[in-house]
Design an enzyme around this catalytic site. Structure first.
Site, PDB file in Angstrom:
ATOM      1  N   GLY A  38       0.822  -1.210   0.000  1.00 14.49           N
ATOM      2  CA  GLY A  38       0.000   0.000   0.000  1.00 14.49           C
ATOM      3  C   GLY A  38       0.851   1.254   0.000  1.00 14.49           C
ATOM      4  N   HIS A  39       1.893   1.274   0.825  1.00  9.18           N
ATOM      5  CA  HIS A  39       2.821   2.411   0.821  1.00  9.18           C
ATOM      6  C   HIS A  39       3.535   2.534  -0.524  1.00  9.18           C
ATOM      7  CE1 HIS A  39       2.744   1.543   5.302  1.00  9.18           C
ATOM      8  NE2 HIS A  39       2.454   2.831   5.265  1.00  9.18           N
TER       9      HIS A  39
END
Length: 279
Positions: A38-39
């Site tokens: 996600g990052h």
């Protein structure tokens, strides 16, 4: 300006960013570490839209109202740096507390209104004051043109947009889609605290949200949430809240509008997980 770099204070970071003939357009991705896909999606979006991306890694003590939660928050800096060092136009800043909150602190507290009293605001008092404070100061010291945040923390996103508008920071806040695993569980640093069995049990969160999305326009809010909670209660997780609100103001659900979100918070044993789905 290429090559992966790591800095441990804002002064050396700014010196590096200012050393060229032209100050680059900076994209900021604030994180608390324990990085995941996600990052990475935020970073890759930022790389497409900026000359250089600054990733900050700082576990912010001001946004934890539970000291035990702060102590247990996963910290894996070596893995984080290994994940990031493949990117030429990414620099990492891992500041200390006194760098982020200096004696002459640039932040003046703002009023958050309803955002600070419902859902996350109700169950984590003081949390969003800490979020607004840290993000303001990270923006102040890194001077980005754009800053990137995931929709998984949608109430936090609204707080940050409110803070930017209130403090007149010249930053474009970019909202990015929630990244989920193959089974629908939203990616989160806290997932590192789940074993395989608990990870499987946590899938009830997305199942519950999906039920709300599929049924609310037919059944209405009250009946949909009643049935959704019954579905959730078949699991071993402990529900903290489940509600449908306006996705921008976090005021009451607007039946005829499209600007709504269903938000959930639950405990998988002692691991607190949040998620949401746009309606």
């Amino acid at each position: 300006m290429t090559g992966f770099r790591t800095f441990y204070d804002f002064g050396s970071l700014r010196s590096f960013l200012n050393e060229g003939a032209k100050v680059p357009q900076i994209g900021l991705v604030p994180t608390m570490g324990a990085l995941h896909i996600g990052h990475v999606s935020l970073i890759e979006r930022a790389l497409k839209e900026n000359d250089i991306v600054v990733v900050t890694i700082f576990v912010n003590p001001k946004q934890f109202n539970n000291p035990i939660d702060l102590e247990k928050y996963p910290r894996v800096p070596e893995k984080d740096l290994a994940l990031l060092n493949v990117y030429d136009r990414v620099v990492v800043c891992i500041p200390q507390v006194n760098d982020v909150y200096p004696e002459n602190d640039p932040y003046e507290k703002i009023e958050l209104g309803l955002l600070d009293t419902v859902l996350e605001g109700e169950f984590r008092p003081g949390h969003f004051d800490g979020v607004a404070h840290v993000v303001h100061n990270l923006m102040f010291y890194t001077k980005p043109s754009k800053a990137y945040f995931g929709l998984k923390d949608i109430q936090q996103l609204s707080v940050i947009k409110h803070m930017v508008a209130s403090t007149k920071r010249p930053v474009d806040v970019v909202a990015c889609q929630t990244v989920r695993d193959a089974h629908g569980l939203a990616l989160s640093s806290r997932n590192l605290l789940l074993n395989e069995a608990k990870h499987k049990e946590a899938l009830i969160i997305y199942k519950t949200l999906s039920f709300v999305k599929s049924n609310i326009k037919v059944l209405g809010k009250e009946e949909t949430l009643k049935q959704a909670q019954a579905i959730f209660n078949q699991s071993s997780l402990e529900l903290e809240y489940l509600d449908v609100v306006n996705r921008t103001t976090f005021g009451p659900y607007e039946k005829e509008g499209d600007d709504n979100v269903c938000c959930i918070s639950a405990f998988c044993e002692k691991v607190r997980l949040i998620d949401n789905i746009l309606l």
